[in-house]
Design a protein around this motif. Sequence first.
Motif, PDB file in Angstrom:
ATOM      1  N   UNK A  40       4.634   7.993   3.370  1.00 40.95           N
ATOM      2  CA  UNK A  40       3.906   6.876   3.975  1.00 40.95           C
ATOM      3  C   UNK A  40       4.854   5.673   4.079  1.00 40.95           C
ATOM      4  N   UNK A  41       5.452   5.430   5.248  1.00 40.09           N
ATOM      5  CA  UNK A  41       6.399   4.319   5.392  1.00 40.09           C
ATOM      6  C   UNK A  41       5.712   2.964   5.256  1.00 40.09           C
ATOM      7  N   UNK A  42       6.369   2.039   4.560  1.00 40.85           N
ATOM      8  CA  UNK A  42       5.836   0.696   4.338  1.00 40.85           C
ATOM      9  C   UNK A  42       6.861  -0.332   4.797  1.00 40.85           C
ATOM     10  N   UNK A  43       6.375  -1.438   5.323  1.00 42.22           N
ATOM     11  CA  UNK A  43       7.266  -2.452   5.883  1.00 42.22           C
ATOM     12  C   UNK A  43       7.917  -3.368   4.867  1.00 42.22           C
ATOM     13  N   UNK A  44       7.331  -3.471   3.660  1.00 45.06           N
ATOM     14  CA  UNK A  44       7.882  -4.359   2.637  1.00 45.06           C
ATOM     15  C   UNK A  44       7.798  -3.685   1.267  1.00 45.06           C
ATOM     16  N   UNK A  45       8.584  -4.222   0.330  1.00 42.39           N
ATOM     17  CA  UNK A  45       8.505  -3.744  -1.051  1.00 42.39           C
ATOM     18  C   UNK A  45       7.100  -3.976  -1.606  1.00 42.39           C
ATOM     19  N   UNK A  46       6.547  -5.132  -1.251  1.00 45.67           N
ATOM     20  CA  UNK A  46       5.210  -5.520  -1.707  1.00 45.67           C
ATOM     21  C   UNK A  46       4.161  -4.494  -1.287  1.00 45.67           C
ATOM     22  N   UNK A  47       4.257  -3.998  -0.059  1.00 42.88           N
ATOM     23  CA  UNK A  47       3.278  -3.032   0.434  1.00 42.88           C
ATOM     24  C   UNK A  47       3.332  -1.725  -0.344  1.00 42.88           C
ATOM     25  N   UNK A  48       4.522  -1.332  -0.788  1.00 44.23           N
ATOM     26  CA  UNK A  48       4.640  -0.130  -1.608  1.00 44.23           C
ATOM     27  C   UNK A  48       3.885  -0.328  -2.922  1.00 44.23           C
ATOM     28  N   UNK A  49       4.086  -1.482  -3.553  1.00 42.23           N
ATOM     29  CA  UNK A  49       3.395  -1.785  -4.800  1.00 42.23           C
ATOM     30  C   UNK A  49       1.883  -1.829  -4.604  1.00 42.23           C
ATOM     31  N   UNK A  50       1.445  -2.430  -3.521  1.00 43.30           N
ATOM     32  CA  UNK A  50       0.018  -2.539  -3.237  1.00 43.30           C
ATOM     33  C   UNK A  50      -0.606  -1.167  -2.985  1.00 43.30           C
ATOM     34  N   UNK A  51       0.125  -0.298  -2.308  1.00 42.26           N
ATOM     35  CA  UNK A  51      -0.391   1.047  -2.029  1.00 42.26           C
ATOM     36  C   UNK A  51      -0.684   1.793  -3.328  1.00 42.26           C
ATOM     37  N   UNK A  52       0.189   1.628  -4.316  1.00 37.10           N
ATOM     38  CA  UNK A  52      -0.049   2.252  -5.613  1.00 37.10           C
ATOM     39  C   UNK A  52      -1.214   1.585  -6.339  1.00 37.10           C
ATOM     40  N   UNK A  53      -1.247   0.264  -6.305  1.00 29.81           N
ATOM     41  CA  UNK A  53      -2.307  -0.471  -6.985  1.00 29.81           C
ATOM     42  C   UNK A  53      -3.678  -0.076  -6.454  1.00 29.81           C
ATOM     43  N   UNK A  54      -3.777   0.127  -5.163  1.00 35.85           N
ATOM     44  CA  UNK A  54      -5.057   0.442  -4.532  1.00 35.85           C
ATOM     45  C   UNK A  54      -5.319   1.943  -4.447  1.00 35.85           C
TER      46      UNK A  54
END
Length: 378
Positions: A135-149
Amino acid sequence: MTDLAKIRKEIDDVDSKLLEYFEYRMDLAHKVAQYKKKNGLPVFDSAREKEKLDSLKKLIKDKDNTDAVVELFSQIMAISRRAQYRQLNTFFDLGFIAVNEFRAGSDTNIAYYGEPGSYTQQAMLEYFNGKGIGRPMGTFYEVMEALKENKADYGVLPIENSSTGTLADIFDLLAEYDNYIIGEHVVAIDHCLWGLKEAELSDIKRVYSHRQGLLQCMNFLKQYPHLELVEGGSTASSARRVYSDNDISQAAIASRKAGETYGLKLLKASIHNEDHNQTRFIIISNKKEYYKKANQISICFALPHRSGALYNILSHFIHNNLNLTRIESRPIKGKAFRYRFFADFEGSLEDVGVKNALYSIGEEALELKILGSYVPVQ
């Protein structure tokens, strides 16, 4: 008997007395530990230690010895604390669970920074043996959020390059999110310059890449001072931009895979500064798990702003015979000139020495977080 031999004999006599009093002091420290345990008091009492050092300094006859006396008794008190921690054996529950392996299946979602063709995707595919759904993400933050959610089972992020060092943003995110390092993977970086199929190197006026990509190729770029360097997303997204903008004057620094993915022309191969350019990636999860054979631990901690705070913390690694392999600091957001320290050290979360060190650090630091335990790439 020579004068030197006589002096050495006197030193031996003094040392014997010091040893006798040291062991007596340690016996008293054990009694203090029992009292504190019975009455629910903390082992570490910074006010008491400061008061003790201040009173000792007043007793010093030769003031040139002040620093040495402070160092000596600071160490004695640190040794006493460690003995008390060990005696009480009140290690906190680390909350981590050992597992036999981490694997990806056909329905495993893996968030990674960048786009198809990026180095991070390559790290993901290699670490999970081509399994899982990227699942490609545009920012480092989005990767972290994907795991959090819980939108992803694992995440993959770059954390360090062999030529340009660590990516500070990743450390800040590791401290902020309840996501944990479960593994790492190293990818050999081969940056190339890509343009449109009809482009030549002489046509290029603007070059896109991730900030790290530009830095890692600066020796090459300096040969063309007319070039405008533009930071933009990942290296793969920069390749996609050159393709979509369809501007012959634009180029991107990206991997061979990224250039080929978007049908670009190779204008110059292997333009990175160093021949052995490598990037280390971390594999993260939102679960407090670790591979049971893991032998490296990453932590972060914040300390009170006082003299000797870091010195005392580092002593817990030394006296528990732990090899500290890395330490660096990052400013704490919202707290001017206050820093959080990130450290890696060898050991297992199941080792008594590791538990003792972590408990001791947790007692004396303002905050402590275990960022993960994993097998490092050799």
